[in-house]
Write a protein that holds these residues in place. Sequence first.
Motif, mmCIF file in Angstrom:
data_model
loop_
_atom_site.group_PDB
_atom_site.id
_atom_site.type_symbol
_atom_site.label_atom_id
_atom_site.label_comp_id
_atom_site.label_asym_id
_atom_site.label_seq_id
_atom_site.Cartn_x
_atom_site.Cartn_y
_atom_site.Cartn_z
ATOM 1 N N LEU A 23 2.813 -4.562 31.897
ATOM 2 C CA LEU A 23 3.221 -3.257 31.606
ATOM 3 C C LEU A 23 4.665 -3.610 31.111
ATOM 4 O O LEU A 23 5.428 -3.610 31.855
ATOM 5 N N ILE A 24 5.011 -3.223 29.826
ATOM 6 C CA ILE A 24 6.427 -3.471 29.321
ATOM 7 C C ILE A 24 7.009 -1.988 28.739
ATOM 8 O O ILE A 24 6.323 -1.667 27.906
ATOM 9 N N ASP A 25 7.964 -1.422 29.394
ATOM 10 C CA ASP A 25 8.655 -0.475 28.985
ATOM 11 C C ASP A 25 9.641 -0.757 27.967
ATOM 12 O O ASP A 25 10.525 -1.093 28.018
ATOM 13 N N ILE A 26 9.444 -0.330 26.818
ATOM 14 C CA ILE A 26 10.339 -0.550 25.641
ATOM 15 C C ILE A 26 11.649 0.197 25.631
ATOM 16 O O ILE A 26 12.608 0.205 24.638
ATOM 17 N N ARG A 27 11.719 1.454 26.328
ATOM 18 C CA ARG A 27 12.817 2.421 26.576
ATOM 19 C C ARG A 27 14.195 1.589 26.643
ATOM 20 O O ARG A 27 13.987 0.631 27.280
ATOM 21 N N THR A 28 15.221 2.207 26.570
ATOM 22 C CA THR A 28 16.685 1.718 26.745
ATOM 23 C C THR A 28 16.675 1.719 28.301
ATOM 24 O O THR A 28 15.755 2.493 29.215
ATOM 25 N N ASP A 46 14.409 -5.468 20.737
ATOM 26 C CA ASP A 46 14.840 -6.423 20.079
ATOM 27 C C ASP A 46 14.766 -7.816 20.927
ATOM 28 O O ASP A 46 15.030 -8.887 20.619
ATOM 29 N N ASP A 47 14.464 -7.387 22.259
ATOM 30 C CA ASP A 47 14.492 -8.694 23.001
ATOM 31 C C ASP A 47 13.019 -9.014 23.722
ATOM 32 O O ASP A 47 12.657 -9.700 24.345
ATOM 33 N N ILE A 48 11.864 -8.529 22.653
ATOM 34 C CA ILE A 48 10.589 -8.747 23.179
ATOM 35 C C ILE A 48 9.982 -10.023 23.083
ATOM 36 O O ILE A 48 9.315 -10.525 23.825
ATOM 37 N N TYR A 49 10.669 -10.729 22.182
ATOM 38 C CA TYR A 49 10.592 -12.239 21.727
ATOM 39 C C TYR A 49 10.859 -13.008 22.989
ATOM 40 O O TYR A 49 10.085 -14.116 23.380
ATOM 41 N N ASP A 50 11.632 -12.615 24.308
ATOM 42 C CA ASP A 50 12.135 -13.236 25.286
ATOM 43 C C ASP A 50 11.044 -13.002 26.439
ATOM 44 O O ASP A 50 11.431 -13.505 27.550
ATOM 45 N N ALA A 51 10.336 -11.957 26.056
ATOM 46 C CA ALA A 51 9.479 -11.507 27.190
ATOM 47 C C ALA A 51 8.380 -12.825 27.711
ATOM 48 O O ALA A 51 8.269 -13.593 26.782
ATOM 49 N N ASP A 52 8.240 -13.084 29.137
ATOM 50 C CA ASP A 52 7.472 -13.937 29.388
ATOM 51 C C ASP A 52 5.913 -13.559 29.544
ATOM 52 O O ASP A 52 5.607 -13.158 30.249
ATOM 53 N N ILE A 53 5.307 -13.720 28.327
ATOM 54 C CA ILE A 53 3.942 -13.352 28.318
ATOM 55 C C ILE A 53 2.983 -14.396 28.612
ATOM 56 O O ILE A 53 2.984 -15.445 27.553
ATOM 57 N N GLY A 74 3.814 -5.210 16.923
ATOM 58 C CA GLY A 74 3.819 -6.200 16.006
ATOM 59 C C GLY A 74 4.460 -7.685 16.400
ATOM 60 O O GLY A 74 3.954 -8.799 15.859
ATOM 61 N N LYS A 75 5.482 -7.431 17.030
ATOM 62 C CA LYS A 75 6.156 -8.784 17.465
ATOM 63 C C LYS A 75 5.277 -9.374 18.644
ATOM 64 O O LYS A 75 5.213 -10.514 18.688
ATOM 65 N N VAL A 76 4.734 -8.561 19.414
ATOM 66 C CA VAL A 76 3.968 -9.025 20.732
ATOM 67 C C VAL A 76 2.667 -9.524 20.084
ATOM 68 O O VAL A 76 2.321 -10.692 20.625
ATOM 69 N N ALA A 77 2.193 -9.192 19.083
ATOM 70 C CA ALA A 77 0.887 -9.800 18.440
ATOM 71 C C ALA A 77 1.096 -11.465 18.242
ATOM 72 O O ALA A 77 0.310 -12.063 18.165
ATOM 73 N N GLY A 78 2.421 -11.941 17.887
ATOM 74 C CA GLY A 78 2.509 -13.132 17.570
ATOM 75 C C GLY A 78 2.821 -13.924 18.661
ATOM 76 O O GLY A 78 2.797 -15.203 18.700
#
Length: 87
Positions: A23-28, A46-53, A74-78
């Motif tokens: 579960l990723i909370d995208i809020r500030t 803006d940091d979602i690409y750094d998430a360890d998924i 859209g970013k996580v889909a990649g």
Amino acid sequence: MKEIKNISVKEFLDLQKKEKVKLIDIRTPAEHSRECIDCAENILVDDIYDADIKSDEVVVLHCQSGNRTNQAAGKVAGLNAKNIYLF
């Protein structure tokens, strides 16, 4: 591209019983510190690409109104996620 689906709170709770959910909370950070779901990891859009998924994880994105979850989806889909849900 992976399918991105909106889910309800009940569906989220049921999903947690069956799958490995991230579960990723995208809020500030300020929004997150005021109130949050205990199991949520706070990651800005803006940091979602750094998430360890991991490839075996189901990703559930959460924010206040849904606008940021749509941006992040859209970013996580990649990335490696097994499935992507918005809630």
